[in-house]
Every structure is written in C-alpha cells, then in structure tokens.
Write a protein that holds these residues in place. Structure first.
Motif, PDB file in Angstrom:
ATOM      1  N   SER A   1     -17.963 -11.286   6.200  1.00 54.01           N
ATOM      2  CA  SER A   1     -18.098  -9.865   6.558  1.00 54.01           C
ATOM      3  C   SER A   1     -16.786  -9.210   6.998  1.00 54.01           C
ATOM      4  CB  SER A   1     -19.132  -9.719   7.681  1.00 54.01           C
ATOM      5  OG  SER A   1     -18.668 -10.407   8.821  1.00 54.01           O
TER       6      SER A   1
ATOM      7  N   ILE B   1     -21.184  -0.273  -1.365  1.00 53.88           N
ATOM      8  CA  ILE B   1     -20.008  -0.408  -2.227  1.00 53.88           C
ATOM      9  C   ILE B   1     -19.700   0.939  -2.877  1.00 53.88           C
ATOM     10  CG2 ILE B   1     -19.008  -1.637  -4.216  1.00 53.88           C
ATOM     11  CD1 ILE B   1     -19.578  -3.497  -1.866  1.00 53.88           C
TER      12      ILE B   1
ATOM     13  N   GLY C   1     -16.174   0.187  -6.099  1.00 53.63           N
ATOM     14  CA  GLY C   1     -15.817  -1.229  -6.158  1.00 53.63           C
ATOM     15  C   GLY C   1     -15.524  -1.896  -4.826  1.00 53.63           C
ATOM     16  N   PHE C   2     -15.473  -1.112  -3.733  1.00 52.84           N
ATOM     17  CA  PHE C   2     -15.145  -1.712  -2.428  1.00 52.84           C
ATOM     18  C   PHE C   2     -16.093  -1.203  -1.346  1.00 52.84           C
ATOM     19  CE2 PHE C   2     -11.094  -1.780  -4.733  1.00 52.84           C
ATOM     20  CZ  PHE C   2     -10.698  -3.098  -4.540  1.00 52.84           C
ATOM     21  N   PRO C   3     -16.229  -1.940  -0.238  1.00 55.77           N
ATOM     22  CA  PRO C   3     -16.970  -1.403   0.910  1.00 55.77           C
ATOM     23  C   PRO C   3     -16.347  -0.069   1.346  1.00 55.77           C
ATOM     24  CG  PRO C   3     -16.520  -3.735   1.230  1.00 55.77           C
ATOM     25  CD  PRO C   3     -15.752  -3.322   0.008  1.00 55.77           C
TER      26      PRO C   3
ATOM     27  N   LEU D   1     -13.242  -8.275   3.306  1.00 53.61           N
ATOM     28  CA  LEU D   1     -13.059  -7.004   2.609  1.00 53.61           C
ATOM     29  C   LEU D   1     -13.153  -5.805   3.547  1.00 53.61           C
ATOM     30  CD1 LEU D   1     -14.723  -7.242  -0.927  1.00 53.61           C
ATOM     31  CD2 LEU D   1     -12.322  -7.090  -0.335  1.00 53.61           C
TER      32      LEU D   1
ATOM     33  N   THR E   1     -18.636 -10.122   0.092  1.00 56.88           N
ATOM     34  CA  THR E   1     -19.320  -9.621   1.298  1.00 56.88           C
ATOM     35  C   THR E   1     -20.581 -10.436   1.612  1.00 56.88           C
ATOM     36  OG1 THR E   1     -20.415  -7.948  -0.065  1.00 56.88           O
ATOM     37  CG2 THR E   1     -18.467  -7.246   1.153  1.00 56.88           C
ATOM     38  N   ALA E   2     -21.125 -11.095   0.603  1.00 58.18           N
ATOM     39  CA  ALA E   2     -22.322 -11.915   0.846  1.00 58.18           C
ATOM     40  C   ALA E   2     -22.029 -13.116   1.739  1.00 58.18           C
ATOM     41  CB  ALA E   2     -22.896 -12.389  -0.494  1.00 58.18           C
TER      42      ALA E   2
ATOM     43  N   LEU F   1       0.813  -1.219   0.000  1.00 58.41           N
ATOM     44  CA  LEU F   1       0.000   0.000   0.000  1.00 58.41           C
ATOM     45  C   LEU F   1       0.846   1.269   0.000  1.00 58.41           C
ATOM     46  CD1 LEU F   1      -3.060   0.596   0.095  1.00 58.41           C
ATOM     47  CD2 LEU F   1      -2.875   0.781   2.567  1.00 58.41           C
TER      48      LEU F   1
ATOM     49  N   SER G   1     -16.672  -7.614  -5.044  1.00 57.20           N
ATOM     50  CA  SER G   1     -16.939  -7.236  -3.642  1.00 57.20           C
ATOM     51  C   SER G   1     -18.280  -7.790  -3.165  1.00 57.20           C
ATOM     52  CB  SER G   1     -16.932  -5.712  -3.497  1.00 57.20           C
ATOM     53  OG  SER G   1     -15.619  -5.229  -3.596  1.00 57.20           O
TER      54      SER G   1
ATOM     55  N   ALA H   1     -23.244  -4.187   2.863  1.00 56.08           N
ATOM     56  CA  ALA H   1     -22.167  -3.208   2.671  1.00 56.08           C
ATOM     57  C   ALA H   1     -22.503  -2.218   1.555  1.00 56.08           C
ATOM     58  CB  ALA H   1     -20.873  -3.943   2.327  1.00 56.08           C
TER      59      ALA H   1
ATOM     60  N   GLU I   1     -19.042  -4.396   6.357  1.00 51.95           N
ATOM     61  CA  GLU I   1     -18.480  -5.060   5.177  1.00 51.95           C
ATOM     62  C   GLU I   1     -19.132  -6.413   4.948  1.00 51.95           C
ATOM     63  OE1 GLU I   1     -16.038  -3.803   7.560  1.00 51.95           O
ATOM     64  OE2 GLU I   1     -15.929  -1.925   6.439  1.00 51.95           O
ATOM     65  N   GLY I   2     -20.354  -6.556   5.439  1.00 54.65           N
ATOM     66  CA  GLY I   2     -21.102  -7.793   5.228  1.00 54.65           C
ATOM     67  C   GLY I   2     -22.090  -7.659   4.085  1.00 54.65           C
ATOM     68  N   LYS I   3     -23.206  -8.406   4.191  1.00 59.07           N
ATOM     69  CA  LYS I   3     -24.202  -8.444   3.096  1.00 59.07           C
ATOM     70  C   LYS I   3     -24.742  -7.064   2.723  1.00 59.07           C
ATOM     71  CE  LYS I   3     -26.084 -12.395   4.866  1.00 59.07           C
ATOM     72  NZ  LYS I   3     -27.117 -13.245   5.343  1.00 59.07           N
TER      73      LYS I   3
ATOM     74  N   ARG J   1     -15.257   1.719   4.023  1.00 54.46           N
ATOM     75  CA  ARG J   1     -14.019   1.914   4.790  1.00 54.46           C
ATOM     76  C   ARG J   1     -12.802   1.402   4.013  1.00 54.46           C
ATOM     77  NH1 ARG J   1     -13.683  -0.261  10.558  1.00 54.46           N
ATOM     78  NH2 ARG J   1     -14.277  -2.220   9.581  1.00 54.46           N
ATOM     79  N   THR J   2     -12.997   0.298   3.309  1.00 57.15           N
ATOM     80  CA  THR J   2     -11.889  -0.277   2.533  1.00 57.15           C
ATOM     81  C   THR J   2     -11.539   0.626   1.358  1.00 57.15           C
ATOM     82  OG1 THR J   2     -12.723  -2.432   3.165  1.00 57.15           O
ATOM     83  CG2 THR J   2     -11.130  -2.388   1.370  1.00 57.15           C
TER      84      THR J   2
ATOM     85  N   SER K   1       2.588   3.988  -3.061  1.00 57.97           N
ATOM     86  CA  SER K   1       2.133   5.278  -3.585  1.00 57.97           C
ATOM     87  C   SER K   1       2.966   6.433  -3.031  1.00 57.97           C
ATOM     88  CB  SER K   1       0.661   5.492  -3.210  1.00 57.97           C
ATOM     89  OG  SER K   1       0.533   5.501  -1.795  1.00 57.97           O
TER      90      SER K   1
ATOM     91  N   PRO L   1     -11.316  -3.009   6.097  1.00 54.53           N
ATOM     92  CA  PRO L   1     -10.099  -2.246   5.775  1.00 54.53           C
ATOM     93  C   PRO L   1      -8.812  -2.985   6.137  1.00 54.53           C
ATOM     94  CG  PRO L   1     -11.328  -1.227   7.587  1.00 54.53           C
ATOM     95  CD  PRO L   1     -12.205  -2.286   7.021  1.00 54.53           C
TER      96      PRO L   1
ATOM     97  N   VAL M   1      -9.386   3.449   2.533  1.00 58.64           N
ATOM     98  CA  VAL M   1      -7.979   3.078   2.754  1.00 58.64           C
ATOM     99  C   VAL M   1      -7.266   2.788   1.426  1.00 58.64           C
ATOM    100  CG1 VAL M   1      -6.466   1.291   3.718  1.00 58.64           C
ATOM    101  CG2 VAL M   1      -8.297   2.237   5.106  1.00 58.64           C
ATOM    102  N   LEU M   2      -7.892   1.958   0.583  1.00 57.43           N
ATOM    103  CA  LEU M   2      -7.201   1.556  -0.656  1.00 57.43           C
ATOM    104  C   LEU M   2      -6.987   2.742  -1.594  1.00 57.43           C
ATOM    105  CD1 LEU M   2      -8.693  -1.961  -1.551  1.00 57.43           C
ATOM    106  CD2 LEU M   2      -6.658  -1.383  -0.235  1.00 57.43           C
TER     107      LEU M   2
ATOM    108  N   MET N   1     -15.099  -4.830 -10.246  1.00 54.78           N
ATOM    109  CA  MET N   1     -14.671  -4.812  -8.843  1.00 54.78           C
ATOM    110  C   MET N   1     -15.875  -4.863  -7.903  1.00 54.78           C
ATOM    111  SD  MET N   1     -11.482  -4.872  -8.253  1.00 54.78           S
ATOM    112  CE  MET N   1     -11.441  -5.968  -6.858  1.00 54.78           C
ATOM    113  N   ALA N   2     -16.943  -4.153  -8.290  1.00 57.43           N
ATOM    114  CA  ALA N   2     -18.147  -4.163  -7.446  1.00 57.43           C
ATOM    115  C   ALA N   2     -18.745  -5.568  -7.392  1.00 57.43           C
ATOM    116  CB  ALA N   2     -19.155  -3.164  -7.968  1.00 57.43           C
TER     117      ALA N   2
ATOM    118  N   GLY O   1      -3.503   4.219  -1.087  1.00 50.44           N
ATOM    119  CA  GLY O   1      -2.823   3.548  -2.204  1.00 50.44           C
ATOM    120  C   GLY O   1      -2.814   4.306  -3.516  1.00 50.44           C
ATOM    121  N   ILE O   2      -3.792   5.175  -3.730  1.00 46.21           N
ATOM    122  CA  ILE O   2      -3.874   5.845  -5.034  1.00 46.21           C
ATOM    123  C   ILE O   2      -3.717   7.368  -4.946  1.00 46.21           C
ATOM    124  CG2 ILE O   2      -5.346   6.246  -7.074  1.00 46.21           C
ATOM    125  CD1 ILE O   2      -4.522   3.349  -6.874  1.00 46.21           C
TER     126      ILE O   2
END
Lengths: 502, 148
Positions: free
Chosen positions: A233, B95, B98-100, A236, A229-230, A92, A225, B93, B89-91, B102-103, A95, A238, B106-107, A221-222, B111-112
């Motif tokens: 929990s 999005i 492309g990510f939940p 994914l 996540t299904a 990470l 995810s 979440a 970040e469960g069912k 909080r993730t 960057s 942080p 961070v990413l 990506m979605a 990262g970017i």
C-alpha cells in the motif's frame, strides 16, 4: 552503479548472437564518427567547443545523452523497483529544467561565447566576476567530480563488455577506456557531440521500445498498478517508500542542481546559430521524456511481475533492466538496450573527459595567470592522463568507486549553481559571493560525504549532503554578495553587462 | 524591480527549504508538516529561478510571467494535493490514468503537464522577448570593440 555487477550473472544470455552483433555494429558506428571528427579537428576551439558549429537538434540530443548516464538504464530502474515512485523524484523535474536552463543559462552562455570566445564553464564564471580565483576553484570542483564520474562509468562499461564478450573485468575496463578515449582524444568534443547524437538516438529508441514491452507484460499501466497495490500500500504512493521530505529533497537537488552541470552548460557554447535556442526546450524535453520511459516503466513492471508471482523476487534490485529485457523482449530489443547502456556510459564519459581536460589545459593555468601555448596538444595529453587516472581508480575497490561517483552531481550543483546560474542573471552578485559559495559547496560536499562514507556522521532522514551543500552554498552566495554589494557594479565589464541585459 | 522580486522569492524559497531541513534535525525527526517547506520551497525555487533568467532590462514580459506563475501553481499545487489528500494506495486504490490518484497528480502534474506549456511558451516569446537579431548584433559588436 552496483547494478552492473549483476550483469556478470546474466552474461550467458547476453552472449546471444543478435545482442553481440548490435554491440559490434554500435562500436563500428562510433569509430567511424571518431575518424570523421578527427579529420575536422584543427584547433582548440574545434576540440573544446566543436568550433561553435553544431545544430540545435544535435545540441539537444547530445545534451540529453550526456545528462542521462548508465544510471538511467540500470541503477534508476533498480531504485524504482526498490522504493517505488519515490525514485522518480530524481528525474521528475526534467519537465521544467530544460526550459529553466534555456532561460537562465543557454542564451547567456552562448552570448558569452559570441562576445568573448569563451570555451569552458569556469571561463564564464571568471568573465562574469573578473575573478581568476573563482575560475580556479570552479575548475578544481569540476576536476574532483570528473575523475569519480569517469571511474564509475568505466567500471560500469567494463562490466557490460565483460558480460557480453567474456573479456574479464580488467580488460573490459581498459577496452571501454580505449574506445572512448580513441574518439575523444583524437576528435575532441566534435567527435563527442556527434557520437552523443547517435548514442542519444540509440537510448531513445531503446527506451520507447522497452516501454512498449513493459505495458504489454504488465497489462498496461493500470494493470501494473493494480498488481502492486494489491500487495503493497505504500510502493505506489506519491513518495513511494521514501519519506515525503526525502523525495522532495531529491526534487530540489536534481531540479535546481541541473543548472550547475558543466557537461550540459558547456554545450551551449557549441551552437552555431544562437537564435535556434528557441527550440531547445521543446527538443530536449521531448527527448528526455521519451528516454526516461524505461527508467520509470521497468522498475514498476518488475515489481508488478513479482507481485503476481510471474517471476521470483530479484536477488539484486539492479537486476531489473537486464532481467526484464532478457526475459520479456526479443533478442534484438535486448541488443539495442545493452547498446543503449554502453551508449549511456560512453556519452557521459566523453563529455567529462573533455571538460576535465579543459579544466587542466585552460582554466587552472589561467587561474594562476598563465596560458598554455598549444591548447589542442595539451588538451589531448590531459584527456589521456585523466582517462588513465580514472581507469586506475576504477580498478580500486568497488565501494570507493561508487562513493566517488555518487557525489559528482551534488558537487557540481553546490559549487556552480550560485555563481553560474544566479551570477549570470543578477548584476548585484559579487566576486566575493561567488568565491565564498564555490568554496562552501566544495568544502561541505567533500567533508560531509567523506564523513558519511566512513560512517563518522550521518544526516537525519530526508536531508542529503547534496541538498544541504546546495542550500548553504546558495545562502552564502546571497549573504556575502549582500555584505559586499558596494563592489558589485565595479566588477562588471561593459560587454558582460550587455550579455546580462539582453 | 522584477529582478529583486525574483531574488526575494528565490531567497524565501531557500529559507523554506532550510526550515524543513532544520526540523529534520529535531529529536524524533521532522514532523510531517515539514514536507510543506520543501514542497513549496522547491516549486518556488524553480519558478523564481526561471523568472530571474527570463527577466530582461528589469522587466518580465507577459508570456514569461505567466509561464513562471503557472509552473509554481502546477508544481506547488500537485505537491500540496499529494500532502492534503488521504492516502489510498492499497487494495482499494482509485486508479486514474494508470496510477493511484495522489501519485497520478504528482507524476502527471509535475512530470508531464509543464512539458505541455513551458517549451511552447518559451518558443512563443523567444523572438520578441528573449533574443532578437538586433540583440545578437549588439553583442557581436561589443565583442569586436573589446577585441579591437
């Protein structure tokens, strides 16, 4: 590292003609570069710092190639598959680290090369502190880490070659060593840098291409995810399945530790025009970001594909990349990826061969007040000797080899970050502080890693040996430099002071 | 002055990380808030190290100063948000990109986002504040004088 063992199981699929053709083409290109570089290698400067004649694009891509070993393509995605986003904390900080490295190290190292004609990282530490002891200790740390790193990569390469060509593991290891050695021993770092350039491009193309197929297979990506996540929990979250403390500890070690990686720092000496460093962070950051797409994407895609029942759960996490490319990409792409895996191992090994040989030929003799007469010849001899030692280690038990490979990054970080990165930017740092911090990093890493390996002692969750050793080495550096601060000014030569001030 | 400030901040960051590690040795492991020491300590260590490298003649020029402060705010802020926001970040979440949530913070945040400003700021400040032709000439001359 253990991820390469799965390749034996995938060997039938890997013997597809397209995959083998690409691998053979790859070896031909690498050999051609080796022959070309051999003709241009005339002296020790050519052998160890490419005659200070490489361009900025070559420098950036070669630095990226040697930074990202085979772990980025096999072990890393396997780790992402296992612990989720927590594994991304290893990369990470990329960057930030390239710009940080440019400000902290690149200019100073290159100017040291300009002022003093230095050729190794321990050279820079010795010049900064006027200390043969610091040069000897840092060279010793480099040697210890280099043999382990080389052995790990030889074993990995041997397994890939065996899986692709059916050579058997022992012959695979020796073939990997002979190919890498042939261009490194003859063409030195000049061959290494230009093969790194080619290998870096192969890795980047492989990573971007595979990421396209990751998005295609997972529904974007979605889609990936939502599938994960299904059913899970935390995967994914942080920090993924790691405690926040452990994930953040990785960020600290791999972020700050990047300033102590000699195979990258050493390359700054090689740049032809120091003013071109202006573009280093941009080129390196983009190259790293693109090449790390595979690292992040494949592990997540494979987890999503298992979550939806598209594929069965992997028997071994490190199956992630081979299973994905063999199952979800065309054979040509799989060929490029496996060439990328070979490229990753070879580009890392040749850098370590070179800095290891430099430690034996150049740094250790100087630390004892001696100079080797013909550094080019002895550099080649030590490159050969180190490679033989690493191959023998590679054929020892797998766990020992993995153990040796694991602590390399942490050992470099704990021994070199304070004296090199802070030392070159703080005139108040002292020789005593440098020697004490290198000794602390070396001693702590070796003792704690060995105790942990034999299960005599283990650190609490979230604390790693590399993190602890880096931290204590930094604190020792500050403390000893502070206590001996009266001597700081007298330990700086005028030209070194100028390099630190501009 | 700036060098001393950068070193102090680096030392402070290291002690924050050391504090988090010490808490991990407590019986029962580190309390959840120990992660703050590493989150802010890591962001501080990287930013202050960058400031230390970018300092010239005891001064940190505006572009480099902004780059270092921005790095600390972006990285420290992203980690802080991940620690503060409730886990989801469960069912159910949400999005984002492309990510939940909080993730994604961070990413993308760590990262970017720094790639979008750090290399550009480094390049923009290079000629005036990092290495000029004149600097290079002075170093070459010093090297020649030493060799003579």
């Amino acid at each position: 590292m253990s991820g390469f063992f799965l390749l034996q199981g995938a060997s039938a699929a890997m013997r597809h003609p397209a995959i083998i053709a690409i691998a053979v083409f790859y070896f031909i290109v690498v050999s051609t570069i080796g022959i070309w570089a051999t003709r241009r290698t005339k002296n020790a400067s050519d052998y160890f710092v490419a005659g200070q004649g490489i361009g900025i694009v070559t420098l950036a891509i070669a630095a990226m190639a040697s930074t990202l070993s085979g772990f980025a393509f096999i072990g890393g995605p396997g780790l992402v598959y296992t612990v989720g986003t927590g594994a991304v904390f290893l990369v990470l900080s990329a960057s930030i680290t390239n710009t940080m490295g440019a400000w902290v190290l690149a200019k100073r190292m290159r100017l040291l090369g300009e002022a003093r004609g230095l050729i190794t990282v321990p050279d820079a530490i010795a010049a900064r502190f006027r200390s043969p002891a610091a040069q000897g200790l840092s060279a010793t740390s480099i040697l210890v880490a280099v043999v382990g790193y080389m052995a790990t990569n030889f074993l990995a390469l041997g397994l890939v070659i065996d899986a692709m060509f059916g050579t058997g593991l022992t012959l695979g290891i020796w073939l990997a060593m002979l190919v890498t050695l042939s261009y490194t021993v003859a063409g030195g770092i000049l061959a290494g840098v230009y093969t790194d350039l080619f290998e870096g491009m192969v890795k980047t193309v492989a990573s971007v291409t595979v990421f396209y197929f990751v998005l295609k297979a997972g529904g974007g990506m979605a889609g990936i995810s939502r599938a994960i996540t299904a059913v899970d929990s935390t995967f994914l979250g942080p920090w993924g399945k790691m405690p926040a403390l452990a994930a953040l500890s990785l960020f600290f070690v791999f972020g700050l530790g990047s300033l102590g990686q000699p195979h990258v720092a050493h390359k700054f000496y090689m740049l032809k025009d120091p003013r071109k460093l202006k573009w280093y962070p941009l080129l390196m950051s983009v190259a790293m970001a693109l090449t790390l797409l595979l690292y992040v994407g494949v592990g997540l895609a494979m987890r999503a594909l298992t979550a939806t029942g598209t594929i069965a759960p992997l028997v071994r996490a490190d199956d992630a990349t081979p299973a994905f490319v063999l199952g979800f990409t065309p054979s040509v792409v799989a060929g490029i990826v496996f060439a990328g895996v070979i490229a990753a191992g070879m580009s890392t090994v040749n850098s370590f061969m070179n800095i290891g040989a430099a430690a034996l030929t150049h740094d250790l003799p100087r630390a004892f007040g001696r100079r080797v007469g013909n550094e080019l010849r002895w550099g080649r001899i030590w490159t050969l000797a180190l490679s033989l030692a690493a191959v023998i280690v590679a054929q020892l038990s797998g766990t020992l080899v993995a153990f040796l490979g694991i602590f390399g990054y942490g050992l470099f970080a704990a021994t070199l970050v304070p004296s090199l990165a802070i030392g070159l930017n703080w005139q108040g740092a002292t020789r005593e502080g440098a020697v004490a911090s290198i000794a602390t990093g070396l001693g702590l890493t070796l003792v704690l890693e060995t105790l942990a390996y034999f299960k005599v002692f283990s650190l609490p969750t979230g604390v790693t040996v590399s993190g602890l050793a880096l931290l204590l080495s930094l604190l020792v550096f500050f403390a000893v430099s502070w206590f001996t601060r009266a001597r700081a000014a007298s330990q700086l030569d005028a030209d070194i002071r100028l390099v630190m001030e501009v | 002055m700036i060098t001393r400030l950068a070193l102090s901040f680096l030392f402070l960051s290291c002690t924050a990380i050391a504090g988090a590690y010490v808490l991990a040795f407590l019986p029962g492991g580190a309390p959840p808030w120990a992660a703050w020491g590493l989150a802010l300590g890591s962001a501080g260590a990287l930013s202050s190290m960058m400031a230390l490298g970018a300092t010239r003649g005891g001064k940190l020029r505006p572009i480099a100063l902004v780059a270092c402060v921005l790095t600390f705010l972006v990285v420290g802020g992203a980690f802080s948000l991940a620690l503060i926001l409730p886990a989801n970040e469960g069912k159910d979440a949400v999005i984002v990109l492309g990510f939940p949530l909080r993730t994604a913070i961070v990413l993308y945040g760590v990262g970017i986002v720094p790639i979008l400003f750090l290399p550009a700021m480094y390049a923009a400040s290079f000629d005036a504040d990092t290495l000029s032709d004149d600097d290079l000439e002075r170093v070459r001359r010093a090297g020649q004088e030493r060799g003579a």
